[in-house]
Design an enzyme around this catalytic site. Sequence first.
Site, PDB file in Angstrom:
ATOM      1  N   SER A 186       0.846  -1.188   0.000  1.00  0.00           N
ATOM      2  CA  SER A 186       0.000   0.000   0.000  1.00  0.00           C
ATOM      3  C   SER A 186       0.881   1.238   0.000  1.00  0.00           C
ATOM      4  O   SER A 186       2.075   1.173   0.281  1.00  0.00           O
ATOM      5  CB  SER A 186      -0.881   0.015   1.255  1.00  0.00           C
ATOM      6  OG  SER A 186      -0.059   0.105   2.408  1.00  0.00           O
TER       7      SER A 186
HETATM    8  C1  LIG Z   1       2.805  -0.746   3.901  1.00  0.00           C
HETATM    9  S1  LIG Z   1       3.791  -1.216   2.553  1.00  0.00           S
HETATM   10  C2  LIG Z   1       5.028   0.030   2.420  1.00  0.00           C
HETATM   11  C3  LIG Z   1       4.515   1.392   2.231  1.00  0.00           C
HETATM   12  C4  LIG Z   1       5.507   2.384   1.737  1.00  0.00           C
HETATM   13  N1  LIG Z   1       6.284   2.909   2.792  1.00  0.00           N
HETATM   14  C5  LIG Z   1       4.753   3.460   0.978  1.00  0.00           C
HETATM   15  O1  LIG Z   1       4.415   4.484   1.558  1.00  0.00           O
HETATM   16  O2  LIG Z   1       4.480   3.212  -0.182  1.00  0.00           O
HETATM   17  C6  LIG Z   1       4.765  -2.531   3.245  1.00  0.00           C
HETATM   18  C7  LIG Z   1       5.716  -3.135   2.258  1.00  0.00           C
HETATM   19  O3  LIG Z   1       6.599  -3.986   2.978  1.00  0.00           O
HETATM   20  C8  LIG Z   1       6.957  -5.036   2.103  1.00  0.00           C
HETATM   21  N2  LIG Z   1       7.527  -6.141   2.878  1.00  0.00           N
HETATM   22  C9  LIG Z   1       6.884  -7.107   3.584  1.00  0.00           C
HETATM   23  N3  LIG Z   1       7.761  -7.937   4.161  1.00  0.00           N
HETATM   24  C10 LIG Z   1       9.001  -7.493   3.833  1.00  0.00           C
HETATM   25  C11 LIG Z   1      10.311  -7.937   4.110  1.00  0.00           C
HETATM   26  N4  LIG Z   1      10.518  -9.025   4.870  1.00  0.00           N
HETATM   27  N5  LIG Z   1      11.354  -7.240   3.599  1.00  0.00           N
HETATM   28  C12 LIG Z   1      11.135  -6.145   2.824  1.00  0.00           C
HETATM   29  N6  LIG Z   1       9.917  -5.693   2.506  1.00  0.00           N
HETATM   30  C13 LIG Z   1       8.848  -6.348   3.011  1.00  0.00           C
HETATM   31  C14 LIG Z   1       5.649  -5.361   1.411  1.00  0.00           C
HETATM   32  O4  LIG Z   1       5.849  -6.113   0.224  1.00  0.00           O
HETATM   33  C15 LIG Z   1       5.066  -3.982   1.190  1.00  0.00           C
HETATM   34  O5  LIG Z   1       5.398  -3.485  -0.076  1.00  0.00           O
END
Ligand SMILES: C[S@@+](CC[C@H](N)C(=O)[O-])C[C@H]1O[C@@H](n2cnc3c(N)ncnc32)[C@H](O)[C@@H]1O
Length: 412
Positions: A105
């Site tokens: 997101s």
């Molecule tokens: C809430 S979203 C990030 C939002 C971002 N900061 C933005 O404003 O667009 C969380 C992200 O963390 C990633 N994610 C989940 N587990 C992860 C991991 N172990 N290492 C890196 N990224 C991860 C997900 O794929 C997702 O894209």
Amino acid sequence: MSARADASAVALRRRLADLLRADGDLRTAPWRHAVERVPRERFLGGRVYRRVDGPGGTLWEPVTPAEVGQARWLELAYENTTWVTQLDGRYREDAQPTQGTPTSSSTLPGLVVSMLEDLAVDDGDRVLEVGTGTGYSTALLCRRLGDDLVTSIEIDPSIAARAAQALGAAGYAPTLAIGDGLRGHRARAPYDRIIATCSVRTVPATWLAQTSTGGRILVTLSGWLYGSGLVTLEVTGGGHAHGRFLPGTVSFMPARAHAAPPLSDLPARGGEQRPARYGPGILDDWMGRFLAQLAAPTASRRMRVTDGNGGQAAELLFDHATGSYAWLSPVGEGWTVTQDGPVRLWDRIEQTVSAWHDADGPAQHEFTLTISPDTQTVHLPTSGTSLTWTLPPQGNRRLDGHRRRRPPRPAR
Ligand SMILES: C[S@@+](CC[C@H](N)C(=O)[O-])C[C@H]1O[C@@H](n2cnc3c(N)ncnc32)[C@H](O)[C@@H]1O
């Protein structure tokens, strides 16, 4: 973008900055400058999802520029709203509201900015962001610190590719890595700050190792009972850190390896039975969930079973580490709990909730977190006995340190 759309985006960014300032999320001039410059619309892709109530629960309604028109799309981009951009780990072409679990997101701008303020960066700080997502928060970091000081890691290659494209198109060039951010990104360490935009059950030791002494880590702790809390930690060297929970009700999607494991077979309802002091309703409350998760860190809330007469549902808590379980069943005005297995899950949860009440129900920001190479403990200093809970063991796997157990008996 036409000159008119450009002018309107500038005005919308200014309005968003005013709103975030009025809400207390945007507190300093450099971050205001960043919010007024970074074009959020470029980071949303061509489809976002809005949460709607469907007959069988939550549905995700797709919203596209083609459907709402460019002018409205631009307005939506600058709403203080979390826009879900990916469901179930893939980009889809749905035209109708659909079921699914959000997996990426563009986070609520108010939360993004408030966390960036809490990160307390200075000019020249090197930052690692875990969870690039759309790249919007990465762009804000680049605007504030400069591309060379910003590294962002994303686990999903398709998300990372879109973020890279959007960042490049908006004129930013941070270091972008694809991989499991729970391992940090050693190639660019040490960092002065690590900020995570996905949540973790336990703070990865690698993050401490990759943060310079005196540096800071900002991360949301969460777990399988959906308790959640934003923590700021000061790294003191040698695998040690200390910090506190921050005010507010912050939650993030879990880091992919930290999501709750599935449970296919349900345990039968046998075991020791007693009247429950608290019903499962305590798990519907922010502090209740947080406390329950501290007390039962490897348990999840799995099942609601209704009696078909519109009465209250029976609920199951299952401990994935030991196979222990607690069934809570409505009886008259109260609840009965039936427990089995090596751990009396509901006993533990009730003890923790009672101790918290006895301490006059302190707010979450009175809790602290202390990390050593061996253990991570949440602590509540009270006037009487202080209360301490241990977070789940280190590691990326869901049940490191535990043997995963199946439920003792299959449901009939
Ligand atoms: C809430 S979203 C990030 C939002 C971002 N900061 C933005 O404003 O667009 C969380 C992200 O963390 C990633 N994610 C989940 N587990 C992860 C991991 N172990 N290492 C890196 N990224 C991860 C997900 O794929 C997702 O894209």
